[in-house]
Enzyme design. Structure first.
Site, PDB file in Angstrom:
ATOM      1  N   HIS A  63      -2.897   3.061  -5.289  1.00 13.70           N
ATOM      2  CA  HIS A  63      -3.494   1.754  -4.986  1.00 13.70           C
ATOM      3  C   HIS A  63      -3.749   0.954  -6.264  1.00 13.70           C
ATOM      4  CE1 HIS A  63      -4.821  -0.432  -1.458  1.00 13.70           C
ATOM      5  NE2 HIS A  63      -5.822  -0.929  -2.147  1.00 13.70           N
TER       6      HIS A  63
ATOM      7  N   HIS B 237      -3.993  -9.879   2.952  1.00 11.03           N
ATOM      8  CA  HIS B 237      -5.434  -9.944   3.168  1.00 11.03           C
ATOM      9  C   HIS B 237      -5.752 -10.970   4.249  1.00 11.03           C
ATOM     10  CE1 HIS B 237      -6.334  -8.337  -1.162  1.00 11.03           C
ATOM     11  NE2 HIS B 237      -6.127  -7.362  -0.270  1.00 11.03           N
TER      12      HIS B 237
ATOM     13  N   TYR C 185      -9.750 -10.253  -7.663  1.00  7.76           N
ATOM     14  CA  TYR C 185      -8.833 -10.208  -8.795  1.00  7.76           C
ATOM     15  C   TYR C 185      -9.000 -11.401  -9.730  1.00  7.76           C
ATOM     16  CZ  TYR C 185      -6.627  -6.838  -5.687  1.00  7.76           C
ATOM     17  OH  TYR C 185      -6.394  -5.785  -4.843  1.00  7.76           O
TER      18      TYR C 185
ATOM     19  N   ARG D 280       0.847  -1.189   0.000  1.00  9.33           N
ATOM     20  CA  ARG D 280       0.000   0.000   0.000  1.00  9.33           C
ATOM     21  C   ARG D 280       0.882   1.238   0.000  1.00  9.33           C
ATOM     22  NH1 ARG D 280      -2.130  -3.717   3.637  1.00  9.33           N
ATOM     23  NH2 ARG D 280      -4.250  -4.457   3.140  1.00  9.33           N
TER      24      ARG D 280
ATOM     25  N   LYS E  71      -2.178  -2.945   7.371  1.00 11.67           N
ATOM     26  CA  LYS E  71      -3.585  -2.761   7.714  1.00 11.67           C
ATOM     27  C   LYS E  71      -3.990  -3.765   8.783  1.00 11.67           C
ATOM     28  CE  LYS E  71      -8.048  -2.013   5.475  1.00 11.67           C
ATOM     29  NZ  LYS E  71      -8.778  -2.006   4.191  1.00 11.67           N
TER      30      LYS E  71
ATOM     31  N   ARG F 294      -1.087  -1.507  -6.768  1.00 10.19           N
ATOM     32  CA  ARG F 294      -1.277  -2.710  -5.940  1.00 10.19           C
ATOM     33  C   ARG F 294      -2.262  -3.666  -6.608  1.00 10.19           C
ATOM     34  NH1 ARG F 294      -1.329  -4.680  -0.471  1.00 10.19           N
ATOM     35  NH2 ARG F 294      -3.375  -5.402   0.228  1.00 10.19           N
TER      36      ARG F 294
END
Length: 314
Positions: free
Chosen positions: A262, A288, A297, A131, A156, A265
């Site tokens: 982003h 994630h 994706y 990120r 995150k 990414r």
């Protein structure tokens, strides 16, 4: 009261960006209700404020939910009020969006239109899947040139992870580390050189803030005053500078897609899946928590519109 809001946010280790956003929403909420104290207001005022944002302000669902989170923090954490309407407030439904992804050729054109340190940061974001702030806050100690790995600290959700270090960026990154070392030596000679450390590490390890390993890989060109404690430090490169450079590069490359940091990414994850890497590997590299997040994706894997041959083409 706003000072108490800031204090509670810092006690709970919220980021400075979240602090500014929450304080801003709480201030707007108070002004919208004639400067009444929040203790004298409740569910009807909160719902009216959020409805006004959606109807008259026409804000996005994520913006409305951020305002709600700020008000819930105010009542629960600052005022210590548990009201029955808190659990019944309905959050705005966020629409499902397909991420903007650049093709390999478009990525190459964008990166070719950028140069210098900002071009290197953009290439690093695409090459690692980090990120924006993860890349800018990268510390020297977290780049392992021997193993071609980068350790992302405090991502995150406060989680650490490892991602790949592109071999083609090893030499440019070494030059950046040397540049950071020279700046750090100058700061030490000026009686400064202490970088910001998270979670009171500066008290636990008093000398760590002045060690080279804790310095940012991409330090700012000048020193600045930390808004949290007023200390003079050298921060990392400003994220707004990268965003402006990326927009200029997209214009120069003739790309009309809405591109942000982003997007690099998103492109990293999509291109890995196109190359045959499994979903679990991509999930680990992106950090994630749920594989369902990574599945956005899979539109490149012969599924959905990307995997259908139009009857016109037949």
């Amino acid at each position: 009261m706003l000072d108490e809001v800031r204090r509670r946010l810092r006690v709970k280790h919220y980021s400075l960006r979240t602090e500014r956003a929450y304080v801003g929403w709480i201030r707007r909420y108070i002004l919208a209700n004639g400067k009444r104290h929040p203790r004298d207001m409740g569910g009807p005022e909160v719902e009216a404020f959020l409805s006004d944002l959606a109807v008259r302000g026409n804000v996005a669902a994520s913006t409305q939910n951020q305002a709600l989170s700020a008000l819930l923090f105010l009542y629960r954490e600052v005022l210590g009020i548990e009201l029955p309407w808190m659990e019944s407030v309905v959050r705005a439904k966020r629409p499902a969006r397909v991420p903007t992804v650049l093709s390999r050729d478009e990525v190459q054109r964008v990166l070719a239109a950028m140069d210098g340190r900002l071009g290197l940061v953009a290439a690093l974001l695409y090459g690692t899947g980090m990120r924006l702030m993860e890349g800018l806050r990268l510390r020297i100690k977290d780049v392992d040139f021997a193993r071609n790995e980068i350790t992302v600290r405090g991502g995150k959700g406060g989680k650490d992870r490892r991602t790949v270090l592109p071999r083609s960026l090893a030499e440019p990154l070494l030059r950046e580390v040397e540049r950071a070392r020279v700046l750090h030596q100058a700061d030490l000679a000026a009686g400064l050189g202490a970088v910001w450390l998270p979670h009171a590490l500066s008290r636990k390890y008093p000398n760590a803030a002045r060690e080279l390993g804790w310095q940012y890989v991409f330090p700012a060109a000048s020193r600045s005053i930390d808004p949290l404690d007023g200390a003079t430090r050298r921060h990392h490169v400003d994220d707004a500078a990268l965003s402006r450079a990326l927009k200029r590069a997209c214009r120069a490359a003739g790309i009309v897609k809405p591109v942000s940091a982003h997007t690099l990414r998103h492109s990293f994850a999509t291109h890995l899946l196109e190359s045959g890497y499994d979903l679990r590997t991509v999930q680990e590299l992106l950090g994630h928590q749920d594989v369902a997040t990574t599945q956005i994706y899979t539109h490149v894997l012969n599924r959905g519109a990307g995997g259908v041959l139009s009857p016109l083409d037949r």
